[in-house]
Design a protein around this motif. Sequence first.
Motif, PDB file in Angstrom:
ATOM      1  N   THR A 172       0.739  -1.272   0.013  1.00 32.89           N
ATOM      2  CA  THR A 172      -0.066   0.123   0.125  1.00 32.89           C
ATOM      3  C   THR A 172       1.042   1.261   0.105  1.00 32.89           C
ATOM      4  O   THR A 172       1.998   1.059   0.137  1.00 32.89           O
ATOM      5  N   LEU A 173       0.249   2.475  -0.273  1.00 41.52           N
ATOM      6  CA  LEU A 173       1.091   3.669  -0.220  1.00 41.52           C
ATOM      7  C   LEU A 173       1.292   4.229   1.155  1.00 41.52           C
ATOM      8  O   LEU A 173       1.886   5.169   1.404  1.00 41.52           O
ATOM      9  N   SER A 174       0.678   3.322   2.063  1.00 43.17           N
ATOM     10  CA  SER A 174       0.675   3.927   3.413  1.00 43.17           C
ATOM     11  C   SER A 174       2.243   3.414   4.133  1.00 43.17           C
ATOM     12  O   SER A 174       2.127   2.522   4.882  1.00 43.17           O
ATOM     13  N   TYR A 175       3.151   4.136   3.600  1.00 45.60           N
ATOM     14  CA  TYR A 175       4.626   3.759   4.094  1.00 45.60           C
ATOM     15  C   TYR A 175       5.159   4.646   5.201  1.00 45.60           C
ATOM     16  O   TYR A 175       6.263   4.875   5.571  1.00 45.60           O
ATOM     17  N   ALA A 176       4.250   5.366   5.610  1.00 40.79           N
ATOM     18  CA  ALA A 176       4.679   6.132   6.763  1.00 40.79           C
ATOM     19  C   ALA A 176       5.564   5.441   8.023  1.00 40.79           C
ATOM     20  O   ALA A 176       6.587   5.954   8.639  1.00 40.79           O
ATOM     21  N   ILE A 177       4.977   4.385   8.461  1.00 39.66           N
ATOM     22  CA  ILE A 177       5.310   3.529   9.453  1.00 39.66           C
ATOM     23  C   ILE A 177       6.733   2.786   8.989  1.00 39.66           C
ATOM     24  O   ILE A 177       7.703   2.874   9.766  1.00 39.66           O
ATOM     25  N   ASN A 178       6.732   2.440   7.606  1.00 36.88           N
ATOM     26  CA  ASN A 178       8.021   1.840   7.330  1.00 36.88           C
ATOM     27  C   ASN A 178       9.140   3.046   7.390  1.00 36.88           C
ATOM     28  O   ASN A 178      10.258   2.751   7.632  1.00 36.88           O
ATOM     29  N   LYS A 179       8.688   4.076   7.011  1.00 34.43           N
ATOM     30  CA  LYS A 179       9.869   5.334   6.914  1.00 34.43           C
ATOM     31  C   LYS A 179      10.177   5.784   8.505  1.00 34.43           C
ATOM     32  O   LYS A 179      11.314   5.961   8.825  1.00 34.43           O
ATOM     33  N   ALA A 180       9.173   5.633   9.428  1.00 36.86           N
ATOM     34  CA  ALA A 180       9.530   5.771  10.650  1.00 36.86           C
ATOM     35  C   ALA A 180      10.650   4.787  11.288  1.00 36.86           C
ATOM     36  O   ALA A 180      11.511   5.385  12.162  1.00 36.86           O
ATOM     37  N   ALA A 181      10.163   3.613  10.719  1.00 38.60           N
ATOM     38  CA  ALA A 181      11.095   2.716  11.401  1.00 38.60           C
ATOM     39  C   ALA A 181      12.607   2.646  10.838  1.00 38.60           C
ATOM     40  O   ALA A 181      13.574   2.793  11.613  1.00 38.60           O
ATOM     41  N   ALA A 182      12.599   3.267   9.500  1.00 37.35           N
ATOM     42  CA  ALA A 182      13.967   3.698   9.074  1.00 37.35           C
ATOM     43  C   ALA A 182      14.658   4.534   9.697  1.00 37.35           C
ATOM     44  O   ALA A 182      15.863   4.623  10.108  1.00 37.35           O
ATOM     45  N   ARG A 183      13.884   5.644   9.997  1.00 36.45           N
ATOM     46  CA  ARG A 183      14.338   6.844  10.963  1.00 36.45           C
ATOM     47  C   ARG A 183      14.940   6.170  12.328  1.00 36.45           C
ATOM     48  O   ARG A 183      15.731   6.666  12.920  1.00 36.45           O
ATOM     49  N   GLU A 184      13.948   5.340  13.115  1.00 37.78           N
ATOM     50  CA  GLU A 184      14.499   4.684  14.319  1.00 37.78           C
ATOM     51  C   GLU A 184      15.800   4.156  14.035  1.00 37.78           C
ATOM     52  O   GLU A 184      16.771   4.103  14.985  1.00 37.78           O
ATOM     53  N   ALA A 185      16.047   3.363  13.011  1.00 37.70           N
ATOM     54  CA  ALA A 185      17.296   2.672  12.625  1.00 37.70           C
ATOM     55  C   ALA A 185      18.516   3.547  12.842  1.00 37.70           C
ATOM     56  O   ALA A 185      19.536   3.277  13.436  1.00 37.70           O
ATOM     57  N   GLN A 186      18.196   4.825  11.863  1.00 34.36           N
ATOM     58  CA  GLN A 186      19.354   5.984  11.857  1.00 34.36           C
ATOM     59  C   GLN A 186      19.608   6.270  13.403  1.00 34.36           C
ATOM     60  O   GLN A 186      20.640   6.607  13.702  1.00 34.36           O
ATOM     61  N   ARG A 187      18.515   6.629  14.122  1.00 37.26           N
ATOM     62  CA  ARG A 187      18.825   7.008  15.476  1.00 37.26           C
ATOM     63  C   ARG A 187      19.503   6.028  16.250  1.00 37.26           C
ATOM     64  O   ARG A 187      20.253   6.472  17.440  1.00 37.26           O
ATOM     65  N   ARG A 188      19.445   4.656  16.055  1.00 32.29           N
ATOM     66  CA  ARG A 188      20.160   3.815  16.633  1.00 32.29           C
ATOM     67  C   ARG A 188      21.593   3.628  16.051  1.00 32.29           C
ATOM     68  O   ARG A 188      22.189   2.524  16.275  1.00 32.29           O
ATOM     69  N   GLY A 189      21.857   4.509  14.914  1.00 31.34           N
ATOM     70  CA  GLY A 189      23.098   4.230  14.224  1.00 31.34           C
ATOM     71  C   GLY A 189      23.250   2.954  13.437  1.00 31.34           C
ATOM     72  O   GLY A 189      24.275   2.712  13.124  1.00 31.34           O
TER      73      GLY A 189
END
Length: 302
Positions: A172-189
């Motif tokens: 689906t086009l609802s990828y806001a969660i997928n993108k938020a998870a990717a940002r969480e990965a970045q926050r964790r280095g």
Amino acid sequence: LESDAGRSTSVNSTTGKSTSANSASADSVSGFIAVDPDSPVVSALDLGVTRGDGIFETITVVNGMPQALDAHLHRFARSAAMLDLPAPQPETWKKGVFAAVDSRPTVDEAFAKLVYTRGIEGSGIPTGWIYLQQSPDFTTERTEGISVVLLDRGYASSVQRTSPWLLQGAKTLSYAINKAAAREAQRRGADDVIFVSSDGYLLEGPTATIVLKLDDTFVTPRTESGILPGTTQQSIFEIAAVNGYGTAYEMLTPADLRRAESAWLVSSVRNAAPIREIDGEARPIDAGLTEAINAGLAARTI
Ligand code: PLP
């Protein structure tokens, strides 16, 4: 685009040339019309924009050759059915992809993105468009590997069976969660994420499938666990089988990931990125095997 699908657009965002159309005026060969990507092509009232209510596919185009096109269109139709959208006509979309590819000079790696939404609220007519873009350079991810963190997906692995309205397994086009998870990965280095179900099974990345090599067999999580059936994973299994490896779909755990001889996140455009670190813990990558897999993927002609 299609008599029952209404308005459709083919946008080539790399050129500045593009097209938009409805079924009455659609190009007779491709079924799509080129529109200027700098011109407004999607209504502010489109449910794809206002609610993320729609589906998409991203298809790699290597030297002008769209890869795994039928597999992507098959999954496109599956996602449409899961969202109760009118069935997209594969031949029309296929012609649209080739029209977009043919409209541009050939580059090593590009991707075509197909978007299909529920359309303008109240119209009952879906909106569809395609755009083509040059791919980013994924050499580093492919050769040096990526670090991942395991994140709780918050759903049990039975979610698709118990709660199909959550649309797990639809693109689906609802990828806001997928993108938020990717940002969480970045926050964790880290570079990327592997989702784990609430009952402890490996699921997928936010934009990729997990493939492990366990005892000389290529293994991936079962799609019944509420994940997207990956076209890249399917191609890798075909390449593995031709080269004498076993292939299997299993319920896998983080322990399987840690003991795997090799592990990759795989997806269209990026292809196979070997996992070199899990939650801060280094693990080996098999550079030769990864190179062979990526060469096999790049050589696909269907
Ligand atoms: N899983 C998810 C959630 C994805 O978004 C993607 C691709 O974007 C994949 C898996 C991999 O699918 P494919 O290999 O067909 O690109």
